[in-house]
Structures are given as structure tokens and as C-alpha cells.
Motif scaffolding. Sequence first.
Motif, PDB file in Angstrom:
ATOM      1  N   ALA A   1      16.808  42.299  -4.784  1.00  0.00           N
ATOM      2  CA  ALA A   1      16.621  41.166  -3.879  1.00  0.00           C
ATOM      3  C   ALA A   1      15.913  41.694  -2.631  1.00  0.00           C
ATOM      4  O   ALA A   1      15.772  42.899  -2.442  1.00  0.00           O
ATOM      5  CB  ALA A   1      17.957  40.547  -3.509  1.00  0.00           C
TER       6      ALA A   1
ATOM      7  N   SER B   1      20.893  43.637  -6.231  1.00  0.00           N
ATOM      8  CA  SER B   1      21.596  42.368  -6.403  1.00  0.00           C
ATOM      9  C   SER B   1      23.094  42.647  -6.518  1.00  0.00           C
ATOM     10  O   SER B   1      23.512  43.775  -6.767  1.00  0.00           O
ATOM     11  CB  SER B   1      21.081  41.644  -7.649  1.00  0.00           C
ATOM     12  OG  SER B   1      21.247  42.462  -8.793  1.00  0.00           O
TER      13      SER B   1
ATOM     14  N   LYS C   1       8.013  38.679  -5.898  1.00  0.00           N
ATOM     15  CA  LYS C   1       9.311  38.271  -5.368  1.00  0.00           C
ATOM     16  C   LYS C   1       9.288  38.169  -3.856  1.00  0.00           C
ATOM     17  O   LYS C   1       8.368  38.642  -3.183  1.00  0.00           O
ATOM     18  CB  LYS C   1      10.388  39.262  -5.799  1.00  0.00           C
ATOM     19  CG  LYS C   1      10.087  40.707  -5.460  1.00  0.00           C
ATOM     20  CD  LYS C   1      11.080  41.634  -6.135  1.00  0.00           C
ATOM     21  CE  LYS C   1      10.693  43.074  -5.952  1.00  0.00           C
ATOM     22  NZ  LYS C   1      11.606  43.997  -6.615  1.00  0.00           N
TER      23      LYS C   1
END
Length: 265
Positions: free
Chosen positions: A32, A98, A222
Motif C-alpha cells: 500500500a 498491507s 498504484k
Amino acid sequence: MPALKHLASGMLFLSTALLMSACSKDDNQGKARIQVALTDDPGDFKAVYIDVQEVNVNYNDSDDNGWQPLPGMKKGRYNLLTLVNDKDTVLADAEINSGTIKEIRLVLGDDNWVVTNNGDSIKLQTPSGQSSGVKLKINMPVSGGILYKLLLDFDVAKSIHEAGNSGKYILKPVIRTVLEAQGGSIQGVVLPAVLPSAVLLLNGQDTVASTYSGIGGAYFLKGIAAGSYSLHYISIDSTLKPAVKQSVVVETGKVTKIDTLTLIR
């Protein structure tokens, strides 16, 4: 679009080593992205400077183990009173694993000062118990490929205390945390996959993100802010024609999956 052509040319003439890396790389889809920002609720001072040195995350329930420093930290002194009325400043912008973030730790140095309304600059004293950092409970999950923003809302009025009538001030940070998803990701495949293709995400004429397709032609962009974009595909094989996919919509907290695209000669 001259700017796009110029950028594409630069990407296509990268070194052989970089191209080999692009063919074999792992896009780290399990990662992330987090932006840690500092803001402030105003207090009755002319200025309040805090010396920020580190921001750490912890995925474990144990308070003694598992702390990981965020890379790319912007160390330095920040005047909290310039960060009011919805203003903030980004302390770190980093990829993280994550999972569920249990705690955040804000590590301060000793160069913390307050400027009173009389114009006096007074060094803030910090209790010895806070030498390991200010620990803040989060206990929220983060998903791979998603952009998050963690807002550290520093309450100056509750954080700075005058020590009797001595003219000394003590810093005991009171910070509210808000963690929210800010963007999403784009996932797809571009063929043929014999050689990698450059994949560029544009907002109008501005390139927002770029990558190369990897094994099997897969690509993954991302940490993209929500909005509508165009995707541009340019193969290393100059005999293949570039392609564009318009109106690619990115939603907060989601992965936008793009149908497989095949470049033609």
C-alpha cells in the motif's frame, strides 16, 4: 502531444539493464502507499515549532516489537500554527505492507520551541517518558495497491502546558489520528509480452504515473488519486503501434481492472 512523445522516447531508450529489470520485476501489488500529514488545531501562541525526526508504523499487538520507520521522511522543524484551517504538510510518502496498522509512533527531537504572544521564544521541555516517541493507536487495515492518507491532528492548546509561574513550558503532545483511503490502482495486461511496453497514465497532458509491463505483459499502477485518466501503451518493439485507452476511472479504495489490450503492427 509533443510532451508525451518526448517522454515516451526517453522511456524507450532506457538502458538494457533497466529493460531486463522491467521484464522480471515484481510489481509489489501487496504494498500500500501511505502519506502521513501534519495539521493543527490553533493555540494561544504566536508560533509553535516541533522537531520531527521519524514516523514509525507497527503491525504487531506488542508495543515493544515490530516498529518500522517510514522511508523518505522529511525531517525538520515545523511551525504548527501555519498548519491551521485545513492546511497540512506531508511528513512522509512511502510504500508499506498491507495488513492492519496497530500503532503509529511520532519521534520528536529536542529542538522544540514556543513563541509567546509577548514575542518570547522559549524552548519546550519534553517529559523523559516520551523519549521513545509519541505512540498513537490506529488499529485499521490497509490494502495493497491503495493510497492512504494519515492525518496527525496536533492539538496545541492541549499539548503545551505552562509549568506554574516559572515561565517554562512543557510539551505533552495530544494528537488525533485520521486514516482514510485517498486513491486506487489500475491493473491490466498488454500484449504481446515478448518485450515490455511502457504504460503511462495521463490526466490531460500531465503524466500522473508510469511503469513497464512485466512477466506475461502484466502492469500495475498504484497510489492513484480518484479521477478519470487516459492510459497510453508504447511497446519497446518499435514495429508495434502505440495505443490509448480513454476514460479510465479510478475510485478511492478500489483496483480498476483493465481488459487485456493487444498492440498491433
